[in-house]
Design a protein around this motif. Structure first.
Motif, PDB file in Angstrom:
ATOM      1  N   ASP A 248      -6.321 -19.671  20.405  1.00  0.00           N
ATOM      2  CA  ASP A 248      -6.901 -19.020  21.592  1.00  0.00           C
ATOM      3  C   ASP A 248      -5.945 -18.985  22.788  1.00  0.00           C
ATOM      4  O   ASP A 248      -6.368 -18.799  23.924  1.00  0.00           O
ATOM      5  N   LYS A 249      -4.675 -19.181  22.528  1.00  0.00           N
ATOM      6  CA  LYS A 249      -3.675 -19.133  23.594  1.00  0.00           C
ATOM      7  C   LYS A 249      -2.661 -18.043  23.276  1.00  0.00           C
ATOM      8  O   LYS A 249      -2.226 -17.901  22.131  1.00  0.00           O
ATOM      9  N   THR A 250      -2.284 -17.267  24.291  1.00  0.00           N
ATOM     10  CA  THR A 250      -1.305 -16.201  24.095  1.00  0.00           C
ATOM     11  C   THR A 250       0.088 -16.679  24.505  1.00  0.00           C
ATOM     12  O   THR A 250       0.274 -17.219  25.586  1.00  0.00           O
ATOM     13  N   ILE A 251       1.045 -16.485  23.618  1.00  0.00           N
ATOM     14  CA  ILE A 251       2.431 -16.865  23.860  1.00  0.00           C
ATOM     15  C   ILE A 251       3.292 -15.604  23.827  1.00  0.00           C
ATOM     16  O   ILE A 251       3.154 -14.776  22.916  1.00  0.00           O
ATOM     17  N   HIS A 252       4.172 -15.455  24.802  1.00  0.00           N
ATOM     18  CA  HIS A 252       5.125 -14.343  24.792  1.00  0.00           C
ATOM     19  C   HIS A 252       6.289 -14.766  23.918  1.00  0.00           C
ATOM     20  O   HIS A 252       7.279 -15.321  24.378  1.00  0.00           O
ATOM     21  N   PHE A 253       6.167 -14.490  22.612  1.00  0.00           N
ATOM     22  CA  PHE A 253       7.092 -14.995  21.611  1.00  0.00           C
ATOM     23  C   PHE A 253       8.527 -14.531  21.858  1.00  0.00           C
ATOM     24  O   PHE A 253       9.476 -15.326  21.780  1.00  0.00           O
ATOM     25  N   SER A 254       8.717 -13.238  22.124  1.00  0.00           N
ATOM     26  CA  SER A 254      10.076 -12.733  22.348  1.00  0.00           C
ATOM     27  C   SER A 254      10.726 -13.386  23.560  1.00  0.00           C
ATOM     28  O   SER A 254      11.911 -13.726  23.549  1.00  0.00           O
ATOM     29  N   ILE A 290       7.668 -15.135   8.920  1.00  0.00           N
ATOM     30  CA  ILE A 290       7.202 -13.916   9.559  1.00  0.00           C
ATOM     31  C   ILE A 290       8.401 -13.018   9.829  1.00  0.00           C
ATOM     32  O   ILE A 290       9.405 -13.446  10.406  1.00  0.00           O
ATOM     33  N   TRP A 291       8.281 -11.741   9.404  1.00  0.00           N
ATOM     34  CA  TRP A 291       9.358 -10.771   9.570  1.00  0.00           C
ATOM     35  C   TRP A 291       8.948  -9.701  10.573  1.00  0.00           C
ATOM     36  O   TRP A 291       7.790  -9.264  10.599  1.00  0.00           O
ATOM     37  N   PHE A 292       9.916  -9.296  11.381  1.00  0.00           N
ATOM     38  CA  PHE A 292       9.679  -8.275  12.398  1.00  0.00           C
ATOM     39  C   PHE A 292      10.677  -7.131  12.190  1.00  0.00           C
ATOM     40  O   PHE A 292      11.868  -7.369  11.942  1.00  0.00           O
ATOM     41  N   THR A 297      17.159  -3.038  16.879  1.00  0.00           N
ATOM     42  CA  THR A 297      18.019  -4.153  16.456  1.00  0.00           C
ATOM     43  C   THR A 297      17.763  -4.643  15.026  1.00  0.00           C
ATOM     44  O   THR A 297      18.239  -5.706  14.647  1.00  0.00           O
ATOM     45  N   GLY A 298      17.014  -3.882  14.235  1.00  0.00           N
ATOM     46  CA  GLY A 298      16.860  -4.212  12.827  1.00  0.00           C
ATOM     47  C   GLY A 298      15.820  -5.274  12.517  1.00  0.00           C
ATOM     48  O   GLY A 298      14.794  -5.385  13.193  1.00  0.00           O
ATOM     49  N   ALA A 299      16.092  -6.085  11.487  1.00  0.00           N
ATOM     50  CA  ALA A 299      15.120  -7.056  10.966  1.00  0.00           C
ATOM     51  C   ALA A 299      15.325  -8.441  11.568  1.00  0.00           C
ATOM     52  O   ALA A 299      16.457  -8.869  11.822  1.00  0.00           O
ATOM     53  N   TRP A 300      14.189  -9.139  11.769  1.00  0.00           N
ATOM     54  CA  TRP A 300      14.198 -10.509  12.273  1.00  0.00           C
ATOM     55  C   TRP A 300      13.271 -11.359  11.407  1.00  0.00           C
ATOM     56  O   TRP A 300      12.222 -10.891  10.987  1.00  0.00           O
ATOM     57  N   ARG A 301      13.687 -12.617  11.176  1.00  0.00           N
ATOM     58  CA  ARG A 301      12.850 -13.539  10.396  1.00  0.00           C
ATOM     59  C   ARG A 301      12.609 -14.816  11.192  1.00  0.00           C
ATOM     60  O   ARG A 301      13.533 -15.414  11.745  1.00  0.00           O
ATOM     61  N   TYR A 302      11.345 -15.246  11.213  1.00  0.00           N
ATOM     62  CA  TYR A 302      10.962 -16.493  11.897  1.00  0.00           C
ATOM     63  C   TYR A 302      10.436 -17.468  10.850  1.00  0.00           C
ATOM     64  O   TYR A 302       9.446 -17.188  10.162  1.00  0.00           O
ATOM     65  N   ASP A 303      11.103 -18.614  10.700  1.00  0.00           N
ATOM     66  CA  ASP A 303      10.729 -19.589   9.682  1.00  0.00           C
ATOM     67  C   ASP A 303       9.881 -20.733  10.236  1.00  0.00           C
ATOM     68  O   ASP A 303       9.648 -21.731   9.542  1.00  0.00           O
ATOM     69  N   GLY A 304       9.412 -20.587  11.455  1.00  0.00           N
ATOM     70  CA  GLY A 304       8.620 -21.635  12.089  1.00  0.00           C
ATOM     71  C   GLY A 304       9.399 -22.423  13.110  1.00  0.00           C
ATOM     72  O   GLY A 304       8.821 -23.131  13.939  1.00  0.00           O
ATOM     73  N   LYS A 305      10.726 -22.286  13.050  1.00  0.00           N
ATOM     74  CA  LYS A 305      11.593 -23.002  13.987  1.00  0.00           C
ATOM     75  C   LYS A 305      12.585 -22.074  14.687  1.00  0.00           C
ATOM     76  O   LYS A 305      12.745 -22.138  15.903  1.00  0.00           O
TER      77      LYS A 305
END
Length: 353
Positions: A248-254, A290-292, A297-305
């Protein structure tokens, strides 16, 4: 006689061509069904961008293009369908399969189904409809163009459901549907340009500029949404990158990952390398990463860290990724703006289609 024969031959060809012209669809539910005959090739010939990828229960692949219709691949050849074969529009935004094996195509101008032989057209009128969300049913959801609602199929017809209007402070944004995702509890998350909506079968929740606690200069222009296996909601924006709803919290991930340029205009302007500001596709792989897919700028991968940037192919004229899809074998496929489809092999990307 030869001249007369040639004239008669040309007249016959012209009459055949005019007889195959598709009639414009009506807005009264089921329009018509028609048999399909199309061309075939050994390689995928689309060049306008791959907006949707789907693998059906039989293992066949379907590729929806930005401007050229849809292609079906049976493992040997690619077969093509467009508006001359019965599609309502050549821009394919979503592809699904129902429990009967029927393929459903969400186009920019309505919905088509395909049973392997015929296309059926479903068009809904958005005029004077005040349907109650809770009085409709169905697991198939589709965009409704640039209108202020979404199409839901109940097994017989598509029902146009109007969104409750949030306080949209950006008058340049509409509430046209750009993406949909279902979470593990069955809640449907519907991304529109101006707001995100969730529907749990009973009530609709609006996530607008105020609800997401954005800054005054951060305008929503949502292009993608993903409800992942951990219950997190990822929102891809064209301008302000990725937002994350967790607990229930919003984070500006980028922003917190340093992927917004210091003097960013936070709109549709071109972004430099090392930023993730224009995310048109989001997907989760079999390992929970998670892939973006970013426009610039192409592909990005987030592995939790950590967040890692990948280049699909240096020879491409644009790095834009229209779609990311996990197939039946857990392969991750990337649909590019130039029309090709690439598979991630764990280290780099192979052009697969």
């Amino acid at each position: 006689m030869n001249k007369l024969f040639r004239m008669l031959y040309l007249l016959i060809l012209l009459s055949l061509n005019f007889s195959c012209v598709e009639k414009k669809p009506t807005e009264k539910g089921i329009n018509k069904s028609e048999n399909v005959s199309t061309s075939k090739t050994d390689t995928l010939k689309f060049t306008s961008g791959i907006r949707a990828i789907f693998q059906d229960s039989k293992g066949n692949y379907w590729f929806g293009s930005h401007q050229e219709g849809v292609s079906y691949y049976d493992g040997k050849t690619f077969q093509y369908f467009n508006n001359t074969n019965g599609l309502l529009d050549n821009q394919i935004r979503s592809i699904e399969e129902d429990k009967n094996g029927t393929i459903w195509l969400g186009t920019a101008n309505g919905v088509n189904s395909y049973n392997g032989k015929k296309f059926t057209t479903y068009a809904t009128s958005t005029n004077n409809q005040k349907l109650e969300w809770n009085k409709t049913s169905g697991d198939l959801w589709f965009n409704a163009g640039e209108k202020d609602g979404v199409n839901r199929f109940d097994g017989k017809k598509t029902n146009y459901l109007i969104f409750p209007k949030p306080k949209n402070k950006n008058t340049n944004n509409s509430f046209g549907v750009t993406d949909l995702s279902k979470d593990k509890n069955g809640t449907v998350w519907i991304a529109t340009y101006g707001a995100l909506f969730s529907y749990d079968g009973k009530m609709i929740t609006i996530f607008d500029h105020e609800k997401l606690k954005l800054k005054a200069n951060e305008n929503l222009h949502i292009r993608s949404v993903l409800a992942d296996s951990k219950g997190r909601i990822w929102i891809g924006n064209n301008g302000i990158g990725v937002l994350l709803i967790e607990h229930d919290k919003t984070i500006h991930f980028s922003e917190i990952n340093g992927l917004i340029q210091k003097n960013s205009s936070k709109n549709g302007n071109l972004s430099p390398a090392g930023t993730m500001e224009h995310v048109f596709a989001i997907e989760e792989d079999s390992e929970g990463n998670i892939w973006f897919g970013d426009r610039d700028t192409g592909a990005w991968r987030y592995d939790g860290k950590t967040v890692i940037n990948y280049t699909i192919n240096k020879k491409l004229s644009t790095p834009m990724i229209w779609s990311i899809y996990k197939d039946n074998s857990n392969n991750l496929l990337f649909g590019m703006a130039e029309g090709g489809v690439y598979k991630f092999n764990g280290k780099y990307f192979d052009k697969t289609f």
